[in-house]
Design a protein around this motif. Structure first.
Motif, PDB file in Angstrom:
ATOM      1  N   SER A   1       0.837  -1.192   0.000  1.00  0.00           N
ATOM      2  CA  SER A   1       0.000   0.000   0.000  1.00  0.00           C
ATOM      3  C   SER A   1       0.880   1.253   0.000  1.00  0.00           C
ATOM      4  N   GLY A   2       0.559   2.179  -0.894  1.00  0.00           N
ATOM      5  CA  GLY A   2       1.318   3.419  -0.982  1.00  0.00           C
ATOM      6  C   GLY A   2       2.401   3.414  -2.033  1.00  0.00           C
ATOM      7  N   PHE A   3       2.635   2.280  -2.661  1.00  0.00           N
ATOM      8  CA  PHE A   3       3.651   2.159  -3.714  1.00  0.00           C
ATOM      9  C   PHE A   3       2.991   1.613  -4.974  1.00  0.00           C
ATOM     10  N   VAL A   4       3.311   2.205  -6.129  1.00  0.00           N
ATOM     11  CA  VAL A   4       2.684   1.806  -7.381  1.00  0.00           C
ATOM     12  C   VAL A   4       3.737   1.492  -8.430  1.00  0.00           C
ATOM     13  N   ILE A   5       3.342   0.653  -9.377  1.00  0.00           N
ATOM     14  CA  ILE A   5       4.276   0.170 -10.397  1.00  0.00           C
ATOM     15  C   ILE A   5       4.788   1.292 -11.282  1.00  0.00           C
ATOM     16  N   ASP A   6       3.978   2.289 -11.564  1.00  0.00           N
ATOM     17  CA  ASP A   6       4.417   3.377 -12.436  1.00  0.00           C
ATOM     18  C   ASP A   6       5.567   4.157 -11.816  1.00  0.00           C
ATOM     19  N   LYS A   7       5.581   4.250 -10.523  1.00  0.00           N
ATOM     20  CA  LYS A   7       6.611   5.009  -9.817  1.00  0.00           C
ATOM     21  C   LYS A   7       7.836   4.134  -9.524  1.00  0.00           C
ATOM     22  N   PHE A   8       7.604   2.855  -9.222  1.00  0.00           N
ATOM     23  CA  PHE A   8       8.680   1.946  -8.835  1.00  0.00           C
ATOM     24  C   PHE A   8       8.621   0.655  -9.656  1.00  0.00           C
ATOM     25  N   PRO A   9       8.813   0.728 -10.969  1.00  0.00           N
ATOM     26  CA  PRO A   9       8.804  -0.512 -11.755  1.00  0.00           C
ATOM     27  C   PRO A   9       9.946  -1.436 -11.342  1.00  0.00           C
ATOM     28  N   ILE A  10       9.646  -2.716 -11.324  1.00  0.00           N
ATOM     29  CA  ILE A  10      10.592  -3.737 -10.883  1.00  0.00           C
ATOM     30  C   ILE A  10      10.729  -4.787 -11.962  1.00  0.00           C
ATOM     31  N   SER A  11      11.945  -5.240 -12.177  1.00  0.00           N
ATOM     32  CA  SER A  11      12.168  -6.384 -13.061  1.00  0.00           C
ATOM     33  C   SER A  11      12.781  -7.518 -12.260  1.00  0.00           C
ATOM     34  N   ARG A  12      12.483  -8.737 -12.698  1.00  0.00           N
ATOM     35  CA  ARG A  12      13.067  -9.917 -12.035  1.00  0.00           C
ATOM     36  C   ARG A  12      13.304 -10.950 -13.133  1.00  0.00           C
ATOM     37  N   PRO A  13      14.335 -10.753 -13.936  1.00  0.00           N
ATOM     38  CA  PRO A  13      14.542 -11.603 -15.117  1.00  0.00           C
ATOM     39  C   PRO A  13      15.008 -13.012 -14.797  1.00  0.00           C
ATOM     40  N   ASN A  14      15.639 -13.237 -13.653  1.00  0.00           N
ATOM     41  CA  ASN A  14      16.093 -14.581 -13.282  1.00  0.00           C
ATOM     42  C   ASN A  14      16.152 -14.709 -11.771  1.00  0.00           C
ATOM     43  N   LEU A  15      16.662 -15.826 -11.293  1.00  0.00           N
ATOM     44  CA  LEU A  15      16.608 -16.122  -9.851  1.00  0.00           C
ATOM     45  C   LEU A  15      17.733 -15.478  -9.046  1.00  0.00           C
TER      46      LEU A  15
END
Lengths: 112, 119
Positions: free
Chosen positions: B59-73
Protein backbone atom coordinates in the motif's frame (compact mmCIF):
# COMPACT_ATOMS: atom_id res chain seq x y z
CA UNK A 1 -0.76 -6.53 9.44
CA UNK A 2 1.02 -6.46 12.79
CA UNK A 3 1.90 -3.06 14.23
CA UNK A 4 5.11 -2.90 16.22
CA UNK A 5 6.41 -0.45 18.82
CA UNK A 6 9.93 -0.12 20.17
CA UNK A 7 11.70 2.43 22.40
CA UNK A 8 13.46 5.04 20.31
CA UNK A 9 16.79 4.79 22.11
CA UNK A 10 18.65 3.17 25.00
CA UNK A 11 21.97 3.84 26.68
CA UNK A 12 24.19 1.29 28.37
CA UNK A 13 27.73 0.68 29.54
CA UNK A 14 30.16 -1.98 28.45
CA UNK A 15 29.63 -5.31 30.20
CA UNK A 16 26.00 -4.67 31.10
CA UNK A 17 23.01 -6.69 29.98
CA UNK A 18 20.64 -4.84 27.67
CA UNK A 19 17.00 -5.74 27.14
CA UNK A 20 15.05 -4.22 24.26
CA UNK A 21 11.31 -4.85 24.07
CA UNK A 22 9.07 -4.76 21.01
CA UNK A 23 5.29 -4.65 21.29
CA UNK A 24 3.24 -6.38 18.61
CA UNK A 25 -0.29 -6.53 19.99
CA UNK A 26 -2.04 -7.85 16.87
CA UNK A 27 0.48 -10.50 15.91
CA UNK A 28 -1.09 -13.32 13.89
CA UNK A 29 -0.99 -16.97 14.84
CA UNK A 30 1.52 -17.90 12.15
CA UNK A 31 3.81 -14.87 12.48
CA UNK A 32 7.41 -15.24 13.58
CA UNK A 33 9.49 -12.63 15.39
CA UNK A 34 12.99 -11.82 14.24
CA UNK A 35 15.48 -9.25 15.47
CA UNK A 36 18.00 -7.47 13.28
CA UNK A 37 21.00 -5.25 13.93
CA UNK A 38 21.91 -2.39 11.63
CA UNK A 39 25.11 -0.35 11.51
CA UNK A 40 25.36 2.90 9.54
CA UNK A 41 25.64 2.41 5.78
CA UNK A 42 24.90 -1.31 6.03
CA UNK A 43 21.85 -3.48 5.56
CA UNK A 44 20.26 -5.09 8.63
CA UNK A 45 21.84 -8.29 9.90
CA UNK A 46 19.99 -11.23 11.48
CA UNK A 47 20.42 -11.69 15.23
CA UNK A 48 17.81 -14.17 16.44
CA UNK A 49 14.34 -15.51 15.68
CA UNK A 50 11.57 -17.09 17.72
CA UNK A 51 7.91 -18.05 17.83
CA UNK A 52 7.26 -18.35 21.58
CA UNK A 53 9.04 -18.96 24.92
CA UNK A 54 12.79 -18.48 24.96
CA UNK A 55 15.42 -18.85 22.29
CA UNK A 56 19.15 -18.45 22.85
CA UNK A 57 22.07 -18.41 20.46
CA UNK A 58 25.70 -17.42 20.76
CA UNK A 59 25.01 -13.68 20.72
CA UNK A 60 21.57 -13.08 22.24
CA UNK A 61 18.43 -14.41 23.85
CA UNK A 62 14.86 -13.79 22.81
CA UNK A 63 11.99 -13.95 25.28
CA UNK A 64 8.43 -14.23 24.01
CA UNK A 65 5.57 -14.52 26.53
CA UNK A 66 2.68 -16.92 26.05
CA UNK A 67 0.37 -14.28 24.56
CA UNK A 68 3.11 -13.31 22.05
CA UNK A 69 2.09 -9.65 22.18
CA UNK A 70 5.65 -8.59 22.88
CA UNK A 71 9.18 -9.87 22.60
CA UNK A 72 12.39 -8.93 24.38
CA UNK A 73 15.84 -9.10 22.89
CA UNK A 74 18.51 -9.62 25.53
CA UNK A 75 22.15 -8.86 24.82
CA UNK A 76 24.08 -10.41 27.71
CA UNK A 77 27.26 -8.31 27.99
CA UNK A 78 27.38 -5.48 25.54
CA UNK A 79 30.54 -3.98 24.13
CA UNK A 80 31.19 -0.77 22.24
CA UNK A 81 30.75 -2.65 18.97
CA UNK A 82 27.12 -3.37 19.88
CA UNK A 83 26.29 0.30 19.34
CA UNK A 84 23.75 0.06 16.52
CA UNK A 85 20.05 0.23 15.71
CA UNK A 86 18.02 -2.85 16.58
CA UNK A 87 14.81 -3.74 14.77
CA UNK A 88 12.14 -6.31 15.49
CA UNK A 89 10.43 -7.84 12.49
CA UNK A 90 7.07 -9.57 12.55
CA UNK A 91 6.84 -11.83 9.51
CA UNK A 92 4.04 -13.99 8.24
CA UNK A 93 1.62 -14.38 5.40
CA UNK A 94 -1.31 -12.12 4.54
CA UNK A 95 -3.73 -12.97 1.74
CA UNK A 96 -1.21 -15.27 0.14
CA UNK A 97 1.80 -13.00 0.19
CA UNK A 98 4.61 -12.26 2.57
CA UNK A 99 3.76 -9.73 5.29
CA UNK A 100 6.86 -8.07 6.72
CA UNK A 101 6.52 -5.37 9.37
CA UNK A 102 9.61 -3.83 10.87
CA UNK A 103 9.51 -2.00 14.16
CA UNK A 104 10.59 1.61 14.35
CA UNK A 105 14.02 0.63 15.63
CA UNK A 106 15.88 1.18 18.92
CA UNK A 107 19.14 3.06 18.81
CA UNK A 108 21.49 1.50 21.38
CA UNK A 109 24.47 3.54 22.51
CA UNK A 110 27.09 1.67 24.52
CA UNK A 111 29.49 3.79 26.57
CA UNK A 112 32.90 2.71 27.88
CA UNK B 1 23.30 -17.61 3.72
CA UNK B 2 23.31 -15.20 0.80
CA UNK B 3 25.65 -12.43 -0.31
CA UNK B 4 23.90 -9.52 -1.97
CA UNK B 5 25.42 -6.64 -3.90
CA UNK B 6 23.72 -3.47 -5.08
CA UNK B 7 24.64 -0.92 -7.72
CA UNK B 8 25.05 1.97 -7.47
CA UNK B 9 26.00 2.34 -3.82
CA UNK B 10 24.93 5.97 -3.96
CA UNK B 11 23.82 8.56 -6.47
CA UNK B 12 22.77 12.17 -6.68
CA UNK B 13 20.04 12.80 -9.22
CA UNK B 14 18.07 15.69 -10.60
CA UNK B 15 14.37 16.12 -10.09
CA UNK B 16 12.28 14.50 -12.83
CA UNK B 17 14.86 11.89 -13.83
CA UNK B 18 14.82 8.14 -13.16
CA UNK B 19 17.35 5.82 -11.55
CA UNK B 20 17.60 2.05 -11.85
CA UNK B 21 19.07 0.15 -8.92
CA UNK B 22 20.48 -3.32 -9.47
CA UNK B 23 20.50 -6.17 -6.97
CA UNK B 24 22.62 -9.29 -7.50
CA UNK B 25 22.53 -12.39 -5.29
CA UNK B 26 25.18 -15.10 -5.16
CA UNK B 27 22.64 -17.93 -5.16
CA UNK B 28 19.26 -18.65 -6.71
CA UNK B 29 16.35 -17.42 -4.61
CA UNK B 30 12.63 -17.35 -5.20
CA UNK B 31 11.64 -14.29 -3.22
CA UNK B 32 13.32 -10.91 -3.45
CA UNK B 33 12.15 -7.77 -1.73
CA UNK B 34 12.73 -4.06 -2.11
CA UNK B 35 12.64 -1.71 0.87
CA UNK B 36 12.89 2.02 1.39
CA UNK B 37 14.59 3.44 4.46
CA UNK B 38 14.26 7.17 4.86
CA UNK B 39 16.94 8.96 6.90
CA UNK B 40 16.78 7.90 10.54
CA UNK B 41 13.71 5.78 9.91
CA UNK B 42 12.80 2.12 9.82
CA UNK B 43 12.46 -0.06 6.74
CA UNK B 44 9.28 0.03 4.68
CA UNK B 45 8.55 -2.74 2.23
CA UNK B 46 7.97 -1.44 -1.29
CA UNK B 47 7.30 -4.66 -3.17
CA UNK B 48 7.94 -8.37 -3.45
CA UNK B 49 9.51 -9.62 -6.67
CA UNK B 50 9.21 -13.28 -7.58
CA UNK B 51 10.79 -14.59 -10.75
CA UNK B 52 8.25 -15.29 -13.45
CA UNK B 53 5.44 -13.17 -12.05
CA UNK B 54 4.49 -9.54 -11.64
CA UNK B 55 5.85 -7.78 -8.59
CA UNK B 56 3.43 -7.30 -5.69
CA UNK B 57 3.36 -3.77 -4.33
CA UNK B 58 2.54 -2.65 -0.81
CA UNK B 59 0.00 0.00 0.00
CA UNK B 60 1.32 3.42 -0.98
CA UNK B 61 3.65 2.16 -3.71
CA UNK B 62 2.68 1.81 -7.38
CA UNK B 63 4.28 0.17 -10.40
CA UNK B 64 4.42 3.38 -12.44
CA UNK B 65 6.61 5.01 -9.82
CA UNK B 66 8.68 1.95 -8.83
CA UNK B 67 8.80 -0.51 -11.76
CA UNK B 68 10.59 -3.74 -10.88
CA UNK B 69 12.17 -6.38 -13.06
CA UNK B 70 13.07 -9.92 -12.03
CA UNK B 71 14.54 -11.60 -15.12
CA UNK B 72 16.09 -14.58 -13.28
CA UNK B 73 16.61 -16.12 -9.85
CA UNK B 74 19.72 -14.10 -8.97
CA UNK B 75 18.94 -10.59 -10.18
CA UNK B 76 16.40 -7.80 -9.83
CA UNK B 77 16.14 -4.10 -10.58
CA UNK B 78 14.12 -1.32 -9.01
CA UNK B 79 13.58 1.91 -10.91
CA UNK B 80 12.67 5.11 -9.11
CA UNK B 81 10.83 7.12 -11.75
CA UNK B 82 10.22 10.84 -12.14
CA UNK B 83 12.10 11.53 -8.95
CA UNK B 84 11.41 14.30 -6.48
CA UNK B 85 13.34 15.29 -3.33
CA UNK B 86 10.86 13.20 -1.30
CA UNK B 87 12.36 10.10 -2.95
CA UNK B 88 15.70 10.76 -1.26
CA UNK B 89 16.24 7.65 0.76
CA UNK B 90 18.18 4.42 1.08
CA UNK B 91 16.82 1.60 -1.06
CA UNK B 92 17.62 -1.94 0.03
CA UNK B 93 17.00 -5.27 -1.58
CA UNK B 94 16.72 -8.46 0.38
CA UNK B 95 16.17 -12.15 -0.19
CA UNK B 96 14.61 -14.85 1.91
CA UNK B 97 16.11 -18.24 2.45
CA UNK B 98 14.95 -21.15 4.59
CA UNK B 99 16.14 -20.91 8.16
CA UNK B 100 19.01 -23.08 9.29
CA UNK B 101 18.98 -25.26 12.38
CA UNK B 102 16.66 -23.91 15.04
CA UNK B 103 15.40 -21.11 12.81
CA UNK B 104 11.90 -22.13 11.80
CA UNK B 105 10.86 -19.31 9.50
CA UNK B 106 12.68 -17.84 6.55
CA UNK B 107 15.67 -15.61 7.20
CA UNK B 108 16.10 -12.33 5.38
CA UNK B 109 19.48 -11.25 4.01
CA UNK B 110 19.99 -7.65 3.00
CA UNK B 111 22.14 -5.85 0.51
CA UNK B 112 24.20 -2.83 1.60
CA UNK B 113 21.68 -0.38 0.21
CA UNK B 114 21.70 2.40 -2.37
CA UNK B 115 21.72 5.92 -0.98
CA UNK B 116 19.75 8.19 -3.29
CA UNK B 117 19.72 11.96 -3.06
CA UNK B 118 17.37 13.92 -5.31
CA UNK B 119 18.05 17.61 -5.82
Amino acid sequence: LAKTTQPISMDSYEGQEVNITCSHNNIATNDYITWYQQFPSQGPRFIIQGYKTKVTNEVASLFIPADRKSSTLSLPRVSLSDTAVYYCLVAGMDTGRRALTFGSGTRLQVQP
Amino acid sequence: SAVISQKPSRDICQRGTSLTIQCQVDSQVTMMFWYRQQPGQSLTLIATANQGSEATYESGFVIDKFPISRPNLTFSTLTVSNMSPEDSSIYLCSVEMPGQGAILDNEQFFGPGTRLTVL
